[in-house]
Design a protein around this motif. Structure first.
Motif, PDB file in Angstrom:
ATOM      1  N   ILE A   1     -61.174  76.996  -0.125  1.00  0.00           N
ATOM      2  CA  ILE A   1     -61.210  78.371   0.394  1.00  0.00           C
ATOM      3  C   ILE A   1     -61.297  79.390  -0.745  1.00  0.00           C
ATOM      4  N   ASP A   2     -62.170  79.082  -1.687  1.00  0.00           N
ATOM      5  CA  ASP A   2     -62.477  79.990  -2.795  1.00  0.00           C
ATOM      6  C   ASP A   2     -61.255  80.317  -3.654  1.00  0.00           C
ATOM      7  N   THR A   3     -60.417  79.324  -3.898  1.00  0.00           N
ATOM      8  CA  THR A   3     -59.286  79.512  -4.806  1.00  0.00           C
ATOM      9  C   THR A   3     -59.564  78.737  -6.084  1.00  0.00           C
ATOM     10  N   LYS A   4     -59.026  79.233  -7.157  1.00  0.00           N
ATOM     11  CA  LYS A   4     -59.206  78.571  -8.445  1.00  0.00           C
ATOM     12  C   LYS A   4     -57.846  78.501  -9.112  1.00  0.00           C
ATOM     13  N   LYS A   5     -57.429  77.309  -9.512  1.00  0.00           N
ATOM     14  CA  LYS A   5     -56.145  77.130 -10.182  1.00  0.00           C
ATOM     15  C   LYS A   5     -56.398  76.440 -11.518  1.00  0.00           C
ATOM     16  N   VAL A   6     -55.737  76.929 -12.550  1.00  0.00           N
ATOM     17  CA  VAL A   6     -55.815  76.298 -13.856  1.00  0.00           C
ATOM     18  C   VAL A   6     -54.726  75.241 -13.911  1.00  0.00           C
ATOM     19  N   ARG A   7     -55.055  74.052 -14.315  1.00  0.00           N
ATOM     20  CA  ARG A   7     -54.100  72.951 -14.422  1.00  0.00           C
ATOM     21  C   ARG A   7     -54.090  72.455 -15.857  1.00  0.00           C
ATOM     22  N   ASN A   8     -52.939  72.007 -16.273  1.00  0.00           N
ATOM     23  CA  ASN A   8     -52.774  71.501 -17.633  1.00  0.00           C
ATOM     24  C   ASN A   8     -52.202  70.103 -17.573  1.00  0.00           C
ATOM     25  N   ASN A   9     -52.644  69.277 -18.471  1.00  0.00           N
ATOM     26  CA  ASN A   9     -52.197  67.907 -18.553  1.00  0.00           C
ATOM     27  C   ASN A   9     -51.921  67.637 -20.035  1.00  0.00           C
ATOM     28  N   THR A  10     -50.672  67.440 -20.402  1.00  0.00           N
ATOM     29  CA  THR A  10     -50.321  67.172 -21.788  1.00  0.00           C
ATOM     30  C   THR A  10     -49.488  65.908 -21.844  1.00  0.00           C
ATOM     31  N   THR A  11     -49.819  65.048 -22.780  1.00  0.00           N
ATOM     32  CA  THR A  11     -49.011  63.855 -22.992  1.00  0.00           C
ATOM     33  C   THR A  11     -48.916  63.598 -24.484  1.00  0.00           C
ATOM     34  N   TYR A  12     -47.903  62.845 -24.867  1.00  0.00           N
ATOM     35  CA  TYR A  12     -47.683  62.502 -26.265  1.00  0.00           C
ATOM     36  C   TYR A  12     -47.746  60.987 -26.387  1.00  0.00           C
ATOM     37  N   LEU A  13     -48.591  60.512 -27.283  1.00  0.00           N
ATOM     38  CA  LEU A  13     -48.764  59.081 -27.495  1.00  0.00           C
ATOM     39  C   LEU A  13     -48.074  58.651 -28.779  1.00  0.00           C
ATOM     40  N   CYS A  14     -47.474  57.472 -28.742  1.00  0.00           N
ATOM     41  CA  CYS A  14     -46.736  56.943 -29.889  1.00  0.00           C
ATOM     42  C   CYS A  14     -47.680  56.697 -31.059  1.00  0.00           C
ATOM     43  N   ARG A  15     -47.242  57.103 -32.233  1.00  0.00           N
ATOM     44  CA  ARG A  15     -48.001  56.873 -33.456  1.00  0.00           C
ATOM     45  C   ARG A  15     -47.201  56.049 -34.447  1.00  0.00           C
ATOM     46  N   CYS A  16     -45.885  55.943 -34.228  1.00  0.00           N
ATOM     47  CA  CYS A  16     -45.032  55.239 -35.184  1.00  0.00           C
ATOM     48  C   CYS A  16     -44.921  53.742 -34.879  1.00  0.00           C
ATOM     49  N   GLY A  17     -45.246  53.355 -33.634  1.00  0.00           N
ATOM     50  CA  GLY A  17     -45.161  51.950 -33.239  1.00  0.00           C
ATOM     51  C   GLY A  17     -43.798  51.545 -32.716  1.00  0.00           C
ATOM     52  N   GLY A  18     -42.825  52.465 -32.713  1.00  0.00           N
ATOM     53  CA  GLY A  18     -41.466  52.107 -32.332  1.00  0.00           C
ATOM     54  C   GLY A  18     -41.063  52.467 -30.909  1.00  0.00           C
ATOM     55  N   SER A  19     -41.924  53.134 -30.165  1.00  0.00           N
ATOM     56  CA  SER A  19     -41.566  53.581 -28.826  1.00  0.00           C
ATOM     57  C   SER A  19     -41.280  52.412 -27.888  1.00  0.00           C
ATOM     58  N   ALA A  20     -40.249  52.559 -27.080  1.00  0.00           N
ATOM     59  CA  ALA A  20     -39.943  51.562 -26.051  1.00  0.00           C
ATOM     60  C   ALA A  20     -40.752  51.843 -24.793  1.00  0.00           C
ATOM     61  N   ASN A  21     -41.548  52.898 -24.808  1.00  0.00           N
ATOM     62  CA  ASN A  21     -42.327  53.305 -23.644  1.00  0.00           C
ATOM     63  C   ASN A  21     -43.811  53.420 -24.011  1.00  0.00           C
ATOM     64  N   LYS A  22     -44.312  52.494 -24.841  1.00  0.00           N
ATOM     65  CA  LYS A  22     -45.702  52.548 -25.292  1.00  0.00           C
ATOM     66  C   LYS A  22     -46.654  52.529 -24.105  1.00  0.00           C
ATOM     67  N   PRO A  23     -47.738  53.252 -24.163  1.00  0.00           N
ATOM     68  CA  PRO A  23     -48.265  53.962 -25.327  1.00  0.00           C
ATOM     69  C   PRO A  23     -47.668  55.350 -25.523  1.00  0.00           C
ATOM     70  N   PHE A  24     -46.692  55.732 -24.696  1.00  0.00           N
ATOM     71  CA  PHE A  24     -46.141  57.081 -24.756  1.00  0.00           C
ATOM     72  C   PHE A  24     -45.021  57.183 -25.785  1.00  0.00           C
ATOM     73  N   CYS A  25     -44.868  58.371 -26.332  1.00  0.00           N
ATOM     74  CA  CYS A  25     -43.810  58.656 -27.294  1.00  0.00           C
ATOM     75  C   CYS A  25     -42.478  58.777 -26.566  1.00  0.00           C
ATOM     76  N   ASP A  26     -41.438  58.190 -27.140  1.00  0.00           N
ATOM     77  CA  ASP A  26     -40.092  58.360 -26.585  1.00  0.00           C
ATOM     78  C   ASP A  26     -39.139  58.987 -27.592  1.00  0.00           C
ATOM     79  N   GLY A  27     -39.678  59.518 -28.679  1.00  0.00           N
ATOM     80  CA  GLY A  27     -38.861  60.182 -29.690  1.00  0.00           C
ATOM     81  C   GLY A  27     -38.335  59.267 -30.778  1.00  0.00           C
ATOM     82  N   THR A  28     -38.681  57.973 -30.732  1.00  0.00           N
ATOM     83  CA  THR A  28     -38.192  57.004 -31.726  1.00  0.00           C
ATOM     84  C   THR A  28     -38.617  57.388 -33.133  1.00  0.00           C
TER      85      THR A  28
END
Length: 158
Positions: free
Chosen positions: A123-150
């Motif tokens: 119905i002619d509406t426009k919404k801006v949506r954002n999608n942000t994620t953080y991926l592990c780079r240190c190799g230590g995350s318990a939630n790979k591929p996502f960062c868990d702050g390790t």
């Protein structure tokens, strides 16, 4: 109350912050380090979220950085919660091809992937949506591929 069912909302009158503790991976991105917003998100205080201590723009920008989706927001005028979701989950709308993608290596931390896109409604509406994620780079995350702050605990340098 069971932790999985807890949802807390905090509003400054213009924007409402939604916190779902069960999703929180305690990355501390909301409050810690130079990119944090300690005046709004302070886990050493009760309540730990104080939306009146920051501008709506600051709050939205900070919530978008949440790697787990535990924090989301909605503008009070719309009542529509802006969740961290993929464009494919917007099942009743068509997605415009206008997108902005940002990939950033955070010093001594994760890889931030951020996508902003427009959803055009029927119905002619426009919404801006954002999608942000953080991926592990240190190799230590318990939630790979996502960062868990390790990376902070193991003092990752990179």
């Amino acid at each position: 109350m069971e932790k999985a069912k807890i949802t807390k909302k905090y509003s400054n009158g213009e924007v409402t912050i939604v916190w779902k503790p069960v999703h929180c991976i305690h990355s501390a991105i909301c409050w810690k380090h130079p990119e944090g917003l300690i005046k709004v998100f302070n886990p050493s205080e009760k309540p730990w979220i104080k939306p009146n201590d920051g501008t709506t723009e600051e709050i939205i920008n900070q919530v978008k950085k949440c790697p787990s989706g535990a924090l989301s927001y909605f503008m009070n005028e719309s009542g529509y919660e802006s969740k961290i979701v993929s464009a494919a989950s917007e099942d009743k709308n068509t997605v415009n091809k206008e997108v902005d993608t940002k990939i950033e290596l955070i010093k001594n931390g994760p890889i931030m992937v951020s996508v902003t896109y427009n959803v055009i409604g029927a119905i002619d509406t426009k919404k801006v949506r954002n999608n942000t994620t953080y991926l592990c780079r240190c190799g230590g995350s318990a939630n790979k591929p996502f960062c868990d702050g390790t990376h902070s605990k193991i003092k990752f340098i990179g």
